[in-house]
Design a protein around this motif. Structure first.
Motif, short mmCIF file in Angstrom:
data_model
loop_
_atom_site.label_atom_id
_atom_site.label_comp_id
_atom_site.label_asym_id
_atom_site.label_seq_id
_atom_site.Cartn_x
_atom_site.Cartn_y
_atom_site.Cartn_z
N UNK A 119 0.84 -1.25 -0.01
CA UNK A 119 -0.15 0.08 0.04
C UNK A 119 0.87 1.29 0.02
N UNK A 120 0.27 2.33 -0.61
CA UNK A 120 0.90 3.66 -0.55
C UNK A 120 0.02 4.66 -0.01
N UNK A 121 0.33 5.51 0.89
CA UNK A 121 -0.32 6.63 1.38
C UNK A 121 0.18 7.91 1.01
N UNK A 122 -0.29 8.72 0.19
CA UNK A 122 0.28 9.90 -0.42
C UNK A 122 -0.16 11.15 0.29
N UNK A 123 0.44 11.89 0.91
CA UNK A 123 0.28 13.05 1.69
C UNK A 123 0.82 14.18 0.73
N UNK A 124 -0.06 14.94 0.09
CA UNK A 124 0.54 16.09 -1.03
C UNK A 124 0.18 17.40 -0.52
N UNK A 125 1.20 18.42 -0.74
CA UNK A 125 1.06 19.76 -0.32
C UNK A 125 1.10 19.76 1.34
N UNK A 126 1.72 19.09 1.96
CA UNK A 126 1.74 18.95 3.28
C UNK A 126 0.58 18.86 3.89
N UNK A 127 -0.46 17.82 3.05
CA UNK A 127 -1.54 17.35 3.55
C UNK A 127 -2.74 18.44 3.40
N UNK A 128 -2.65 19.71 2.49
CA UNK A 128 -3.54 20.60 2.46
C UNK A 128 -3.41 20.87 0.96
N UNK A 129 -4.59 20.45 0.27
CA UNK A 129 -4.84 20.75 -1.11
C UNK A 129 -5.05 22.32 -1.47
N UNK A 130 -5.81 23.05 -0.58
CA UNK A 130 -6.08 24.41 -0.84
C UNK A 130 -5.81 25.12 0.53
N UNK A 131 -4.76 25.89 0.40
CA UNK A 131 -4.31 26.63 1.49
C UNK A 131 -5.07 27.51 2.38
N UNK A 132 -6.00 28.18 1.59
CA UNK A 132 -6.90 29.16 1.89
C UNK A 132 -8.00 28.30 2.62
N UNK A 133 -8.59 27.25 1.99
CA UNK A 133 -9.85 26.48 2.45
C UNK A 133 -9.48 25.48 3.29
N UNK A 134 -8.25 25.16 3.45
CA UNK A 134 -7.53 23.79 4.22
C UNK A 134 -8.34 22.67 3.88
N UNK A 135 -8.29 22.63 2.48
CA UNK A 135 -9.09 21.13 1.86
C UNK A 135 -7.93 20.08 2.20
N UNK A 136 -8.07 19.00 2.53
CA UNK A 136 -7.07 17.75 2.80
C UNK A 136 -6.57 17.31 1.61
N UNK A 137 -5.38 16.98 1.53
CA UNK A 137 -4.79 16.37 0.31
C UNK A 137 -4.07 15.00 0.52
N UNK A 138 -4.88 14.17 0.95
CA UNK A 138 -4.27 12.87 1.26
C UNK A 138 -4.97 11.71 0.25
N UNK A 139 -4.30 10.73 -0.34
CA UNK A 139 -4.49 9.80 -1.09
C UNK A 139 -4.20 8.41 -0.68
N UNK A 140 -5.05 7.45 -0.91
CA UNK A 140 -4.40 6.11 -0.92
C UNK A 140 -4.08 5.75 -2.58
N UNK A 141 -2.74 5.91 -2.71
CA UNK A 141 -2.19 5.91 -3.96
C UNK A 141 -2.33 4.41 -4.74
#
Length: 429
Positions: A119-141
């Motif tokens: 398994x691969x767990x990808x945390x992109x952009x320090x875990x934040x997809x949108x810095x303003x709205x603090x959207x999570x950016x975590x995927x199971x790749x």
């Protein structure tokens, strides 16, 4: 005289006893040191058994860190990679960017020599997809079970990486040149591409291997340009349509890896379990063909790739701005200078150059093509590896498009004409 003899005998006895005691103490101390050293070796052995070192080799096209579980003796395996980047845009219309681009832990478990979970767990952009709205950016790749049945035939099932290009599976920061992955790989292929399904893989003969996969299809309502937006990535997917992908690779010559890959699939609107679109008059289809090659001869590394794709769709998909045909290619060369200074060094200092040309709108369904999507990128840089698992990168990218727009001018703006200087650090473990 007798008294002197007695004293001498007494002294000899005392000396003998002292010597025996000293030897005994030395032997005891030596034994203690040996026991402590043995304990340390056992501790290291236990640690290496629980979390073994990376073997620095690929299993069936995966990166070295992703392959770690396959070379582990049994049980749990932990690996991963990370990369931090800085992009300096050489024009005042675009803000410079720094990014914890990716932190990717791998968790694998070897149930037996025949059954492996990876398994691969990808945390992109320090875990934040949108810095303003603090959207999570975590995927199971990826998340799959691999059933290793035979050298020539094995079954992998779950969320899998599609066997299209070399880089789609082999993409850790220490295995490619440059701070950023090639534009053609990111925009045309697109890397990294994963879907839910089944894959058969194996080696047909020495150096000749294959992979064939059946997975879910595309989501057409998410596509805004080319197919990158239509990937479903395992999240409540629409499984109404099926896609197939595959790759044939040859690595029978030392240093050479050459292959052809492809994708053919269908797509439809909306997510999994949503109401079906009954207005579609025909099914959307997508095709992608890829050929790539890499050759390592001594300190010289050469790589090239070509890709072509086309699409067709229903009346809701075939609209202005959606690409009907795309293509792209690149050629790359790098050379490790370190061996000329220290032949036995594990370090590497590699200047490289890469030229890319790709068109995200070779043709469109409706309207006119956008010349800003017809791009070239010349990248010149240096990769420094102080250790085989650590890399420091610096490169300069000269970017251009076919459009007549000048960046930041009153006549319009084409940010793809802005050159940039990039820095990055990456590692695998």
């Amino acid at each position: 005289m007798k008294q002197i003899k007695r004293k001498l005998m007494a002294v000899c006895c005392v000396f003998t006893l002292m010597t025996f005691h000293a030897l005994s103490q030395t032997t005891t101390d030596s034994l203690k040191q040996d026991v402590e050293a043995l304990k340390e070796e056992i501790r290291k052995l236990r640690l290496e058994t629980a979390i073994p070192k990376i073997e620095m080799q690929s299993y069936a096209g995966l990166g070295p860190a992703a392959s770690k579980v396959y070379y582990s003796p049994k049980g749990l395996s932990i690996a991963g990679y990370g990369e931090i980047t800085y992009e300096n845009y050489l024009h005042n219309t675009k803000t410079d960017r720094g990014d914890v681009l990716r932190f990717v832990p791998y968790f694998g478990y070897k149930f037996s020599d025949k059954i492996i979970m990876n398994s691969e767990l990808e945390i992109e952009h320090a875990g934040i997809g949108n810095v303003g709205e603090k959207e999570p950016e975590v995927y199971v790749e990826f998340l799959y079970l691999d059933f290793l049945l035979h050298k020539s035939f094995n079954i992998r099932t779950g969320l899998i990486l599609l066997p299209t290009s070399m880089t789609n599976e082999f993409h850790e920061p220490t295995v490619y040149y440059g701070t950023l992955r090639p534009d053609v790989e990111r925009n045309i292929i697109p890397t990294v591409w994963r879907e839910i399904g089944w894959m058969a893989h194996g080696e047909l003969s020495d150096g000749l291997s294959y992979k064939v996969a059946l997975t879910n299809g595309m989501r057409t309502d998410l596509i805004t340009d080319w197919i990158g937006g239509g990937r479903q990535r395992g999240a409540e997917i629409n499984f109404d349509k099926i896609a197939s992908s595959g790759r044939l690779s040859y690595a029978g010559v030392k240093g050479l890896n050459i292959g052809v890959g492809g994708y053919y699939g269908q797509g439809s609107k909306s997510g999994g379990a949503a109401a079906k679109d009954t207005t579609a008059q025909k099914v959307a289809t997508f095709m992608l063909a890829i050929a790539d090659a890499k050759y390592q001869i001594g300190n010289l590394s050469l790589k090239a790739l070509y890709s072509f794709g086309n699409a067709s769709g229903d009346t809701t998909f075939e609209k202005a701005g959606i690409s009907k045909e795309v293509d792209g290619w690149y050629a790359e060369a790098g050379y490790n200078l370190m061996s000329h200074f220290k032949s036995e060094s594990v370090m590497a200092v590699s200047p490289f150059v890469r030229y890319e040309k790709y068109n995200l709108q070779k043709s469109v369904f409706k309207g006119t093509v956008d010349d800003k999507k017809n791009r070239t990128v010349l990248t010149v840089g240096l990769d420094f590896k102080p250790h085989p698992q650590v890399v420091i990168k610096a490169d300069y990218q000269m970017r251009d498009t076919k459009s007549n727009l000048k960046e930041g001018k009153a006549t319009g703006k084409d940010e793809n004409k802005i050159d940039q200087f990039n820095l990055g650090v990456g590692f695998i473990f």
